[in-house]
Scaffold this active site. Structure first.
Site, mmCIF file in Angstrom:
data_model
loop_
_atom_site.group_PDB
_atom_site.id
_atom_site.type_symbol
_atom_site.label_atom_id
_atom_site.label_comp_id
_atom_site.label_asym_id
_atom_site.label_seq_id
_atom_site.Cartn_x
_atom_site.Cartn_y
_atom_site.Cartn_z
ATOM 1 N N GLY A 63 0.899 -1.121 -0.095
ATOM 2 C CA GLY A 63 -0.013 -0.049 0.071
ATOM 3 C C GLY A 63 0.817 1.172 0.133
ATOM 4 O O GLY A 63 1.936 1.214 -0.733
ATOM 5 N N GLY A 64 0.561 2.000 0.903
ATOM 6 C CA GLY A 64 1.225 3.427 0.687
ATOM 7 C C GLY A 64 2.258 3.671 1.655
ATOM 8 O O GLY A 64 2.964 4.620 1.743
ATOM 9 N N GLU A 105 13.025 2.131 -6.279
ATOM 10 C CA GLU A 105 12.468 1.919 -7.591
ATOM 11 C C GLU A 105 12.501 3.091 -8.263
ATOM 12 O O GLU A 105 12.476 4.299 -7.653
ATOM 13 C CB GLU A 105 11.062 1.480 -7.669
ATOM 14 C CG GLU A 105 10.654 0.229 -7.053
ATOM 15 C CD GLU A 105 9.063 -0.129 -7.122
ATOM 16 O OE1 GLU A 105 8.436 0.947 -7.267
ATOM 17 O OE2 GLU A 105 8.848 -1.265 -6.959
ATOM 18 N N LYS A 155 -8.415 3.785 -1.499
ATOM 19 C CA LYS A 155 -9.214 3.960 -2.857
ATOM 20 C C LYS A 155 -10.481 4.352 -2.410
ATOM 21 O O LYS A 155 -11.241 4.006 -1.551
ATOM 22 C CB LYS A 155 -9.248 2.552 -3.143
ATOM 23 C CG LYS A 155 -7.957 1.978 -3.689
ATOM 24 C CD LYS A 155 -7.956 0.442 -4.073
ATOM 25 C CE LYS A 155 -6.479 0.118 -4.437
ATOM 26 N NZ LYS A 155 -6.369 -1.523 -4.261
ATOM 27 N N GLU A 187 -0.657 -6.379 -8.711
ATOM 28 C CA GLU A 187 -0.787 -4.913 -8.885
ATOM 29 C C GLU A 187 0.445 -4.417 -9.905
ATOM 30 O O GLU A 187 1.196 -4.687 -9.743
ATOM 31 C CB GLU A 187 -0.640 -4.343 -7.785
ATOM 32 C CG GLU A 187 -1.757 -4.228 -6.826
ATOM 33 C CD GLU A 187 -1.524 -3.322 -5.716
ATOM 34 O OE1 GLU A 187 -2.125 -3.503 -4.659
ATOM 35 O OE2 GLU A 187 -0.715 -2.286 -5.541
ATOM 36 N N ARG A 206 -5.208 -11.973 -1.052
ATOM 37 C CA ARG A 206 -6.302 -11.978 -0.279
ATOM 38 C C ARG A 206 -7.480 -11.437 -1.419
ATOM 39 O O ARG A 206 -7.145 -10.935 -2.096
ATOM 40 C CB ARG A 206 -6.241 -10.994 0.846
ATOM 41 C CG ARG A 206 -5.932 -9.476 0.341
ATOM 42 C CD ARG A 206 -6.444 -8.282 1.032
ATOM 43 N NE ARG A 206 -6.417 -6.883 0.540
ATOM 44 C CZ ARG A 206 -5.170 -6.303 0.038
ATOM 45 N NH1 ARG A 206 -3.917 -6.799 0.647
ATOM 46 N NH2 ARG A 206 -5.341 -5.225 -0.458
HETATM 47 C C1 MV4 Z 1 5.047 4.119 -7.083
HETATM 48 C C2 MV4 Z 1 4.552 5.147 -7.596
HETATM 49 C C3 MV4 Z 1 5.595 5.794 -8.659
HETATM 50 N N1 MV4 Z 1 6.580 4.990 -9.025
HETATM 51 N N2 MV4 Z 1 6.171 3.344 -7.306
HETATM 52 C C4 MV4 Z 1 1.648 3.968 -3.894
HETATM 53 C C5 MV4 Z 1 1.038 2.771 -3.046
HETATM 54 C C6 MV4 Z 1 1.928 1.459 -3.559
HETATM 55 N N3 MV4 Z 1 0.946 0.499 -3.794
HETATM 56 C C7 MV4 Z 1 2.531 1.872 -4.717
HETATM 57 N N4 MV4 Z 1 2.514 3.309 -4.752
HETATM 58 C C8 MV4 Z 1 3.079 4.150 -5.723
HETATM 59 N N5 MV4 Z 1 4.103 3.460 -6.089
HETATM 60 C C9 MV4 Z 1 6.942 3.992 -8.530
HETATM 61 N N6 MV4 Z 1 8.192 3.238 -8.555
HETATM 62 C C10 MV4 Z 1 3.445 5.833 -7.352
HETATM 63 C C11 MV4 Z 1 2.740 5.225 -6.300
HETATM 64 C C12 MV4 Z 1 1.513 6.053 -6.051
HETATM 65 C C13 MV4 Z 1 0.045 5.542 -6.175
HETATM 66 C C14 MV4 Z 1 0.167 4.299 -6.697
HETATM 67 C C15 MV4 Z 1 -1.284 3.819 -6.971
HETATM 68 C C16 MV4 Z 1 -2.381 4.681 -6.297
HETATM 69 C C17 MV4 Z 1 -2.125 5.881 -5.984
HETATM 70 C C18 MV4 Z 1 -0.806 6.285 -5.596
HETATM 71 C C19 MV4 Z 1 -0.666 7.401 -5.102
HETATM 72 C C20 MV4 Z 1 0.545 7.883 -4.943
HETATM 73 C C21 MV4 Z 1 1.537 7.323 -5.377
#
Ligand code: MV4
Length: 451
Positions: free
Chosen positions: A164-165, A200, A237, A275, A292
């Protein structure tokens, strides 16, 4: 098939699982905290066992009490739902040791996918595209700067056991790396019990696209298409849809193939979600796998007609998939709104309280998953979700119109809800054109953009 199953969760997902059990003619056991004695999931189950005081850690996360409840009632299987113990390898292992079937993948697969560094390595070796980044845990600042130099800034720091975040950080230059690395490590250690982190390449404005997979115990794996979950507020979400406005049928085939390949590479079992981030050029990269059932699974069920929870239970009982990839059809468009007892104008601050009046929308192509009834209390102890409203129609614009009508007709009194905020999203011109990415809410929901 099982004769009796225990649902180790609360709220709408507990009710959803109990419904699937009823259809499969499985007797059910609910567990509940002292705050949930009158909850809907308790009323829907054949039996119910109190497992502790209101705080999650004392009840819905209490492994000993939940396992004891299963042993005492003679439940052969436990469905963990989402959140709580659903991705705890320790809990899955405790079930295995007590000869109770955990409805989900085996403990070692949960652990393997829970370690994002190992998941990335395994899937990269299997030929699944992963976000460019460090191939292992980053040991120190020197190594972090070296890797970031090769990737090119900006880069992201993520926790190896995160997801998640939580604990993610963007780093724009080498000077930032030192202090950010220390802070990220401390945060990861506090949240996940391990300070291990990896890097990353940062992808600007990606879409969050996830693919639902099902795998039985004989190695049959299928996918049920993608969900676009780009509309999030601080990693919460708020609205999900399928198909994604950004995914063509050929991209869907490639995403599906990558997700199936990912599941096969780890000998995956049961339902899972792979994902990906989709960049502006249409390239996709694996980020993590959720082992899950997910909150947003109903949109996939609306399009494919597959009951994912039933399939989870059937697979856990050792039955094989009688679905074939070639017979899965994606029909129409489905949108889910997660209606929260929260204030969309005040940073989604929870608005707990008693729901004094509640009328769920209904009609063709409308599904409401809820654990709330009139007189229910939205407790400060748990997730403030009131209901998931899912609308299906042949076209995306039809599904949007149906959702707008459904939400306008929904009555919730006693707590504030995100219905007005959801209606603003649905009316937003960018959203209506399908132009959403992970920065949609902050960029496009400001007064100027809304016009
Ligand atoms: C990232 C990204 C940009 N570049 N990874 C946020 C939650 C996690 N599951 C992965 N996330 C992100 N990873 C890289 N290499 C941007 C996000 C991201 C994000 C991803 C999905 C939905 C909303 C988001 C909001 C901010 C950042």
């Amino acid at each position: 098939m099982f004769e009796k199953l225990l649902v180790a969760n609360r709220g709408e997902i507990a009710c959803r699982i109990l419904q699937a059990c009823r259809e499969l003619k499985i007797q059910t056991v609910a567990v509940y905290s002292e705050a949930d004695a009158d909850a809907l999931h308790v009323q829907l189950a054949d039996e119910a066992v109190c497992i502790g005081p209101p705080p999650n850690k004392d009840s819905y996360l209490n492994v000993a009490n939940i396992i004891s409840a299963a042993v005492i009632t003679g439940a052969e299987a436990i469905h963990p739902g989402y959140g709580n113990l659903s991705e705890s390898a320790t809990f899955a292992e405790a079930c295995e040791k007590c000869k109770i079937t955990f409805v989900g993948p085996p403990a070692h697969i949960i652990a393997r996918m829970g370690d994002k560094v190992e998941a990335r390595r395994t899937l990269r070796e299997a030929g699944v595209p992963v976000v460019p980044g460090s191939s292992d845990v980053v040991r120190d600042v020197r190594e972090a700067r070296e890797v970031a130099g090769e990737l090119g800034y900006p880069v992201m720091i993520k926790a190896a056991l995160g997801g998640g975040g939580t604990g993610i950080r963007i780093i724009h230059n080498a000077e930032q790396m030192g202090p950010s690395l220390d802070a990220a490590r401390a945060e990861a250690r506090a949240a996940f019990g391990s300070g291990d982190i990896y890097l990353e390449k940062y992808l600007p404005e990606p879409r969050h696209i996830e693919v639902q997979v099902l795998a039985d115990n004989e190695g049959n794996v299928i996918h049920l298409g993608e969900r676009d979950c780009s509309i999030q507020y601080r990693h919460q979400k708020l609205l999900e849809e399928t198909p994604s406005p950004a995914v063509s049928s050929s991209l869907r085939r490639r995403l599906g193939e990558a997700a199936v390949k990912a599941a096969q590479a780890v000998d995956y079992r049961n339902a899972g979600t792979v994902e990906f981030l989709l960049d502006q050029r249409g390239k996709f990269y694996f980020i993590e796998m959720n082992t899950r059932i997910q909150v947003e699974h109903p949109v996939t069920e609306m399009l494919t007609g597959v009951d994912i929870v039933r399939e989870q239970i059937r697979i856990a009982a050792g039955e094989h998939l009688d679905l074939e990839q070639g017979k899965i059809w994606f029909n129409g468009h489905a949108i889910e709104c997660r209606i929260l007892a929260a204030d969309g104008d005040r940073g989604f601050a929870p608005s707990p309280g008693r729901v004094t009046r509640w009328e769920a929308p209904a009609g063709p192509g409308i599904r409401v998953d809820t654990g709330v009834g009139p007189g229910s209390t939205i407790s400060v102890y748990y997730d403030p979700m009131i209901a998931k409203v899912i609308c299906w129609e042949q076209t995306r614009s039809g599904a949007i119109a149906r959702m707008e009508a459904a939400l306008r007709g929904m009555v919730v009194e006693g707590v504030r809800t995100t219905i007005p905020y959801h209606l603003r999203i649905l009316g937003n011109a960018y959203f209506r054109r399908g132009e959403v990415d992970t920065h949609f809410l902050e960029r496009r929901m400001t007064p100027a953009e809304e016009g």
